[in-house]
Design a protein around this motif. Structure first.
Motif, short mmCIF file in Angstrom:
data_model
loop_
_atom_site.label_atom_id
_atom_site.label_comp_id
_atom_site.label_asym_id
_atom_site.label_seq_id
_atom_site.Cartn_x
_atom_site.Cartn_y
_atom_site.Cartn_z
N ILE A 188 0.84 -1.21 0.00
CA ILE A 188 0.00 0.00 0.00
C ILE A 188 0.88 1.26 0.00
O ILE A 188 0.63 2.20 -0.75
N LEU A 189 1.94 1.25 0.82
CA LEU A 189 2.78 2.45 0.90
C LEU A 189 3.62 2.63 -0.37
O LEU A 189 3.87 3.76 -0.79
N LEU A 239 2.04 13.65 6.86
CA LEU A 239 1.35 13.35 5.61
C LEU A 239 0.36 14.45 5.23
O LEU A 239 -0.30 15.01 6.11
N ASN A 240 0.30 14.75 3.94
CA ASN A 240 -0.70 15.73 3.51
C ASN A 240 -2.00 15.01 3.10
O ASN A 240 -2.05 13.77 3.04
N ASP A 241 -3.03 15.80 2.82
CA ASP A 241 -4.35 15.24 2.52
C ASP A 241 -4.29 14.26 1.35
O ASP A 241 -4.89 13.19 1.38
N ASN A 242 -3.56 14.65 0.33
CA ASN A 242 -3.51 13.79 -0.86
C ASN A 242 -2.86 12.43 -0.55
O ASN A 242 -3.30 11.39 -1.04
N GLU A 243 -1.83 12.45 0.29
CA GLU A 243 -1.17 11.20 0.63
C GLU A 243 -2.10 10.29 1.45
O GLU A 243 -2.12 9.07 1.26
N ILE A 244 -2.86 10.89 2.33
CA ILE A 244 -3.82 10.09 3.11
C ILE A 244 -4.88 9.49 2.17
O ILE A 244 -5.26 8.33 2.29
N LYS A 245 -5.31 10.30 1.19
CA LYS A 245 -6.29 9.78 0.21
C LYS A 245 -5.71 8.63 -0.59
O LYS A 245 -6.40 7.66 -0.91
N GLN A 246 -4.43 8.75 -0.93
CA GLN A 246 -3.77 7.66 -1.67
C GLN A 246 -3.79 6.36 -0.85
O GLN A 246 -4.03 5.28 -1.38
#
Ligand SMILES: [Zn+2]
Length: 276
Positions: free
Chosen positions: A182-183, A197-204
């Motif tokens: 996953i990572l 982590l930014n929002d986009n990374e959490i969404k990923q």
């Protein structure tokens, strides 16, 4: 170690074999297998009961009984339930920890070389109040597995992101192999702290948790080689691993050499170029 896709595969096999069958006898050979209630109580209460369904949550297996009691099992490190016919020899006498016999002559046997497996029995009320699902985060395909629900759990934590996604109280069902995958798919370094982590990374992470686990379930999991030889299945996802177990090999995405480190005591594979 069996992970969620392997648990799903076990459930699929058991479901077609034991749902509707009535338990005729129970033998427990391993003293720490039953933690609740007592071994004697458990045996007394499930004999003559019909299994009406099999369910799972994360890596827990729930055998639903006709009187609404729930037999709750966890495979832990090395446990496995095998369906066996009356005429079958026990697969491995040395690691045989429990046997549930059915009136039709078939049985399921629990083998566990390390001995951390669990088998508990709850009434419906006890199950709803303190079953394992009450202290676990959502599974990746649950409706409440959303950015809004998961972000605070990641964003407020200083732990490594890999340890966070392995934490079953945050997300249910992600184990070591799939956490690495996953990572890698999300291009995130496993050692980064949750609050970086930014929002986009959490969404990923949310997108890839679902995608990778679903794919692994479709392929029967990764670690099925430890399964019953009679089942004869090989986990097809083994061939699809993109980062896990690739130490010293070239990254499939950028060609850099994949590294292995330890994150929270777990062997962790990552690409130093792709995963920032
Ligand atoms: Zn790379």
């Amino acid at each position: 170690m069996p992970e969620l896709p392997e648990v799903r595969t076990v459930i699929k096999i058991l479901k077609s074999s034991i749902v509707g069958e009535i338990i005729s006898d129970v033998r427990i050979f391993w003293n720490t297998l039953v933690k609740f209630p007592t071994k004697e109580d458990l045996i007394k209460r499930i004999i003559n009961k019909k299994i009406t369904d099999l369910k799972s949550f994360g890596k827990w297996i729930f055998f639903m009984l006709e009187n609404d009691d729930v037999l709750v099992s966890h495979l832990r490190m090395t446990g496995m339930w095998y369906f066996e016919k009356q005429s079958d020899q026990f697969w491995n006498q040395k690691h045989l920890h429990a046997v549930i016999d059915f009136k039709n002559g078939n049985r399921i046997s629990f083998y566990d070389s390390r001995g951390f497996g669990v088998l508990n029995l709850y009434t419906k009320e006890e199950f709803n109040l303190k079953g394992p699902q009450t202290r676990m985060g959502p599974e990746p395909w649950d409706d409440n597995f959303t950015f809004e629900n998961i972000k605070p759990k990641i964003f407020k934590s200083k732990r490594a992101i890999k340890s966070i996604i392995l934490d079953q109280s945050v997300i249910s069902g992600i184990g070591n192999i799939y956490a690495d995958e996953i990572l890698f798919a999300s291009s995130i370094n496993p050692e980064r702290s949750g609050d970086s982590l930014n929002d986009n990374e959490i969404k990923q992470i949310i997108i890839h948790s679902k995608k990778i686990l679903e794919d692994a379930i479709l392929n029967g999991g990764t670690t099925i080689h430890s399964y019953h030889p009679k089942i004869g299945e090989t986990g097809g996802f083994q061939d699809k691993l993109k980062i896990h177990l690739r130490k010293g090999k070239e990254c499939l995405r950028c060609g850099k050499i994949v590294m292995k480190i330890r994150v929270g005591e777990r062997g962790t594979y990552f690409c130093p170029q792709c995963q920032k």
